[in-house]
Design a protein around this motif. Structure first.
Motif, PDB file in Angstrom:
ATOM      1  N   VAL A 116      30.846 -34.439 -22.989  1.00 47.74           N
ATOM      2  CA  VAL A 116      31.962 -35.320 -22.067  1.00 47.74           C
ATOM      3  C   VAL A 116      32.731 -34.165 -21.382  1.00 47.74           C
ATOM      4  CG1 VAL A 116      32.404 -36.454 -24.436  1.00 47.74           C
ATOM      5  CG2 VAL A 116      33.597 -34.008 -24.321  1.00 47.74           C
ATOM      6  N   ALA A 117      32.073 -32.658 -21.101  1.00 42.15           N
ATOM      7  CA  ALA A 117      33.374 -31.921 -19.956  1.00 42.15           C
ATOM      8  C   ALA A 117      32.007 -30.793 -19.674  1.00 42.15           C
ATOM      9  CB  ALA A 117      33.976 -31.427 -20.955  1.00 42.15           C
ATOM     10  N   TYR A 118      32.263 -29.982 -18.721  1.00 39.55           N
ATOM     11  CA  TYR A 118      31.314 -29.114 -18.310  1.00 39.55           C
ATOM     12  C   TYR A 118      31.872 -27.763 -17.194  1.00 39.55           C
ATOM     13  CZ  TYR A 118      30.888 -30.068 -13.347  1.00 39.55           C
ATOM     14  OH  TYR A 118      31.093 -30.586 -11.925  1.00 39.55           O
ATOM     15  N   ILE A 119      31.616 -26.741 -17.447  1.00 40.00           N
ATOM     16  CA  ILE A 119      32.415 -25.999 -16.678  1.00 40.00           C
ATOM     17  C   ILE A 119      31.406 -25.442 -16.378  1.00 40.00           C
ATOM     18  CG2 ILE A 119      33.706 -23.581 -17.181  1.00 40.00           C
ATOM     19  CD1 ILE A 119      34.541 -24.347 -19.876  1.00 40.00           C
ATOM     20  N   SER A 120      31.144 -24.590 -14.486  1.00 41.41           N
ATOM     21  CA  SER A 120      30.215 -24.121 -14.012  1.00 41.41           C
ATOM     22  C   SER A 120      30.267 -22.527 -13.856  1.00 41.41           C
ATOM     23  CB  SER A 120      30.441 -24.254 -12.337  1.00 41.41           C
ATOM     24  OG  SER A 120      30.474 -25.576 -12.196  1.00 41.41           O
ATOM     25  N   ASP A 121      29.508 -22.076 -14.673  1.00 45.09           N
ATOM     26  CA  ASP A 121      29.249 -20.494 -14.502  1.00 45.09           C
ATOM     27  C   ASP A 121      28.797 -19.977 -13.094  1.00 45.09           C
ATOM     28  OD1 ASP A 121      26.704 -20.976 -13.848  1.00 45.09           O
ATOM     29  OD2 ASP A 121      25.768 -20.255 -16.020  1.00 45.09           O
ATOM     30  N   THR A 133      37.490 -29.554 -26.313  1.00 41.86           N
ATOM     31  CA  THR A 133      38.815 -28.014 -27.295  1.00 41.86           C
ATOM     32  C   THR A 133      37.773 -27.909 -26.776  1.00 41.86           C
ATOM     33  OG1 THR A 133      39.232 -29.751 -28.201  1.00 41.86           O
ATOM     34  CG2 THR A 133      39.169 -27.346 -29.597  1.00 41.86           C
ATOM     35  N   GLU A 134      35.850 -28.201 -27.222  1.00 41.95           N
ATOM     36  CA  GLU A 134      34.854 -26.963 -26.932  1.00 41.95           C
ATOM     37  C   GLU A 134      35.270 -26.463 -25.802  1.00 41.95           C
ATOM     38  OE1 GLU A 134      31.040 -28.551 -28.215  1.00 41.95           O
ATOM     39  OE2 GLU A 134      31.350 -28.612 -29.837  1.00 41.95           O
ATOM     40  N   ALA A 135      35.455 -26.961 -24.624  1.00 45.52           N
ATOM     41  CA  ALA A 135      34.997 -26.625 -22.709  1.00 45.52           C
ATOM     42  C   ALA A 135      36.686 -25.584 -23.098  1.00 45.52           C
ATOM     43  CB  ALA A 135      35.504 -27.837 -22.220  1.00 45.52           C
ATOM     44  N   ASN A 136      37.366 -26.086 -23.566  1.00 44.62           N
ATOM     45  CA  ASN A 136      38.811 -25.407 -23.473  1.00 44.62           C
ATOM     46  C   ASN A 136      38.398 -23.904 -24.287  1.00 44.62           C
ATOM     47  OD1 ASN A 136      41.833 -24.728 -23.198  1.00 44.62           O
ATOM     48  ND2 ASN A 136      42.124 -25.087 -25.046  1.00 44.62           N
ATOM     49  N   ALA A 137      38.441 -23.877 -25.536  1.00 45.23           N
ATOM     50  CA  ALA A 137      37.382 -22.541 -26.227  1.00 45.23           C
ATOM     51  C   ALA A 137      36.901 -21.942 -25.271  1.00 45.23           C
ATOM     52  CB  ALA A 137      37.394 -22.638 -27.505  1.00 45.23           C
ATOM     53  N   ALA A 138      35.727 -21.972 -24.558  1.00 45.31           N
ATOM     54  CA  ALA A 138      34.407 -20.481 -23.662  1.00 45.31           C
ATOM     55  C   ALA A 138      35.346 -20.914 -22.342  1.00 45.31           C
ATOM     56  CB  ALA A 138      34.297 -21.837 -23.569  1.00 45.31           C
ATOM     57  N   ALA A 139      36.290 -21.508 -22.168  1.00 54.06           N
ATOM     58  CA  ALA A 139      36.903 -21.413 -20.447  1.00 54.06           C
ATOM     59  C   ALA A 139      37.868 -20.046 -20.580  1.00 54.06           C
ATOM     60  CB  ALA A 139      37.761 -22.543 -20.025  1.00 54.06           C
ATOM     61  N   LEU A 140      38.048 -19.218 -19.416  1.00 54.56           N
ATOM     62  CA  LEU A 140      37.901 -18.127 -18.280  1.00 54.56           C
ATOM     63  C   LEU A 140      39.342 -18.837 -18.170  1.00 54.56           C
ATOM     64  CD1 LEU A 140      34.946 -16.084 -17.869  1.00 54.56           C
ATOM     65  CD2 LEU A 140      36.436 -16.284 -20.074  1.00 54.56           C
ATOM     66  N   ALA A 141      40.778 -17.840 -18.155  1.00 53.79           N
ATOM     67  CA  ALA A 141      41.885 -18.271 -17.086  1.00 53.79           C
ATOM     68  C   ALA A 141      41.089 -18.182 -15.893  1.00 53.79           C
ATOM     69  CB  ALA A 141      42.525 -17.550 -17.186  1.00 53.79           C
ATOM     70  N   GLY A 142      41.797 -19.222 -15.197  1.00 50.92           N
ATOM     71  CA  GLY A 142      41.421 -19.768 -13.514  1.00 50.92           C
ATOM     72  C   GLY A 142      40.088 -20.249 -13.623  1.00 50.92           C
ATOM     73  N   GLN A 143      39.221 -21.098 -14.340  1.00 50.01           N
ATOM     74  CA  GLN A 143      38.241 -21.899 -14.739  1.00 50.01           C
ATOM     75  C   GLN A 143      38.678 -23.558 -13.915  1.00 50.01           C
ATOM     76  OE1 GLN A 143      35.243 -20.552 -17.711  1.00 50.01           O
ATOM     77  NE2 GLN A 143      34.292 -20.133 -15.739  1.00 50.01           N
ATOM     78  N   THR A 144      37.592 -24.359 -13.910  1.00 49.07           N
ATOM     79  CA  THR A 144      37.366 -25.590 -14.156  1.00 49.07           C
ATOM     80  C   THR A 144      36.980 -26.510 -14.758  1.00 49.07           C
ATOM     81  OG1 THR A 144      38.110 -25.816 -11.759  1.00 49.07           O
ATOM     82  CG2 THR A 144      37.658 -28.044 -12.667  1.00 49.07           C
ATOM     83  N   ILE A 145      37.723 -27.366 -15.936  1.00 50.94           N
ATOM     84  CA  ILE A 145      37.175 -27.626 -16.274  1.00 50.94           C
ATOM     85  C   ILE A 145      36.691 -29.237 -16.271  1.00 50.94           C
ATOM     86  CG2 ILE A 145      36.867 -29.217 -18.908  1.00 50.94           C
ATOM     87  CD1 ILE A 145      37.956 -26.756 -20.069  1.00 50.94           C
ATOM     88  N   THR A 146      35.684 -29.913 -16.031  1.00 51.06           N
ATOM     89  CA  THR A 146      35.258 -31.342 -15.003  1.00 51.06           C
ATOM     90  C   THR A 146      34.862 -32.620 -16.380  1.00 51.06           C
ATOM     91  OG1 THR A 146      34.229 -30.138 -13.272  1.00 51.06           O
ATOM     92  CG2 THR A 146      33.861 -32.219 -13.373  1.00 51.06           C
ATOM     93  N   THR A 162      42.241 -25.711 -14.881  1.00 51.35           N
ATOM     94  CA  THR A 162      42.078 -26.809 -14.131  1.00 51.35           C
ATOM     95  C   THR A 162      41.694 -27.577 -14.153  1.00 51.35           C
ATOM     96  OG1 THR A 162      42.970 -25.684 -11.843  1.00 51.35           O
ATOM     97  CG2 THR A 162      41.683 -28.486 -12.248  1.00 51.35           C
ATOM     98  N   ILE A 163      41.664 -29.338 -14.958  1.00 55.62           N
ATOM     99  CA  ILE A 163      40.821 -30.535 -15.570  1.00 55.62           C
ATOM    100  C   ILE A 163      40.742 -31.184 -13.918  1.00 55.62           C
ATOM    101  CG2 ILE A 163      41.383 -32.395 -17.160  1.00 55.62           C
ATOM    102  CD1 ILE A 163      41.057 -28.603 -18.182  1.00 55.62           C
ATOM    103  N   ASP A 164      39.462 -30.910 -13.875  1.00 55.22           N
ATOM    104  CA  ASP A 164      39.132 -32.336 -13.137  1.00 55.22           C
ATOM    105  C   ASP A 164      38.644 -33.611 -13.737  1.00 55.22           C
ATOM    106  OD1 ASP A 164      37.965 -34.065 -10.700  1.00 55.22           O
ATOM    107  OD2 ASP A 164      37.096 -31.827 -10.631  1.00 55.22           O
ATOM    108  N   GLY A 165      39.211 -34.896 -13.928  1.00 54.51           N
ATOM    109  CA  GLY A 165      39.460 -35.814 -14.623  1.00 54.51           C
ATOM    110  C   GLY A 165      38.285 -36.600 -14.041  1.00 54.51           C
ATOM    111  N   ASP A 166      38.312 -36.255 -12.908  1.00 56.89           N
ATOM    112  CA  ASP A 166      36.647 -36.973 -11.895  1.00 56.89           C
ATOM    113  C   ASP A 166      37.010 -38.858 -12.093  1.00 56.89           C
ATOM    114  OD1 ASP A 166      35.091 -37.777 -10.300  1.00 56.89           O
ATOM    115  OD2 ASP A 166      33.051 -37.393 -11.487  1.00 56.89           O
TER     116      ASP A 166
END
Length: 181
Positions: A116-121, A133-146, A162-166
């Motif tokens: 349902v979401a991804y973060i670019s490493d 929720t999993e993406a939020n837990a893994a994200a570092l401050a300043g990252q974008t969850i798409t 940043t949450i990019d809803g596309d």
């Protein structure tokens, strides 16, 4: 214990696709699904239970084993497993394509589902998640969850993201907690 495979694909021609079924293997020293290298195995579904996963000193048995040369031989796009397949012995050969993620079911099993979401490493690779929720837990401050799909869940954010809803929609309660640094 004996060395045995439930599915073994060998040779460079043909394909093996596992679509469904319940597979249980006890008392084995090796893997349930084995690829000899250059061929392709696709797992679309099914339930895979292997006793004593990783119990031998070399880490075997594993659900998947691929003896390739860092080639992606076993593609997993579905199924439920009694082991997190992201930690398989040959992690380069056994993979989930972009758009899939592993969901921890909380009962000792994991299921491969559409992400349902991804973060670019840091290398630009898309790391996928089964929930926001999993993406939020893994994200570092300043990252974008798409988002990769419409999401319905309640999420509490405690860092600047940043949450990019596309083109997808978020439904649920989003709580933003201030973090003092």
């Amino acid at each position: 214990p004996k060395v045995a495979y439930m599915f073994w694909k060998r040779g460079t021609t043909g394909y093996l696709t596992i679509k469904d079924g319940n597979y249980h293997m006890d008392n084995s020293e090796d893997s349930m699904v084995y690829s000899n290298g250059d061929e392709t195995i696709t797992v679309e579904g099914g339930t895979f239970i292997l006793d004593a996963v990783g119990a031998r000193t070399n880490g075997f048995p594993y659900i998947f084993n691929a003896a390739g040369n860092n080639q992606r031989s076993v593609k997993v796009v579905g199924g439920t497993y009694n082991y997190d397949i992201r930690t398989q012995h040959w992690s380069l050969e056994v993979y989930m394509p972009n758009g899939y993620a592993v969901r921890d079911n909380g009962d000792g099993t994991w299921t491969v589902i559409a992400a349902v979401a991804y973060i670019s490493d840091e290398n630009g690779n898309k790391v996928t998640y089964a929930s926001l929720t999993e993406a939020n837990a893994a994200a570092l401050a300043g990252q974008t969850i798409t988002l990769l799909a419409n999401v319905t869940e309640n999420v509490t954010f405690t860092k600047n993201l940043t949450i990019d809803g596309d083109e997808f929609e978020y439904t649920g309660q989003m709580t933003l907690n201030k973090v003092n640094v």
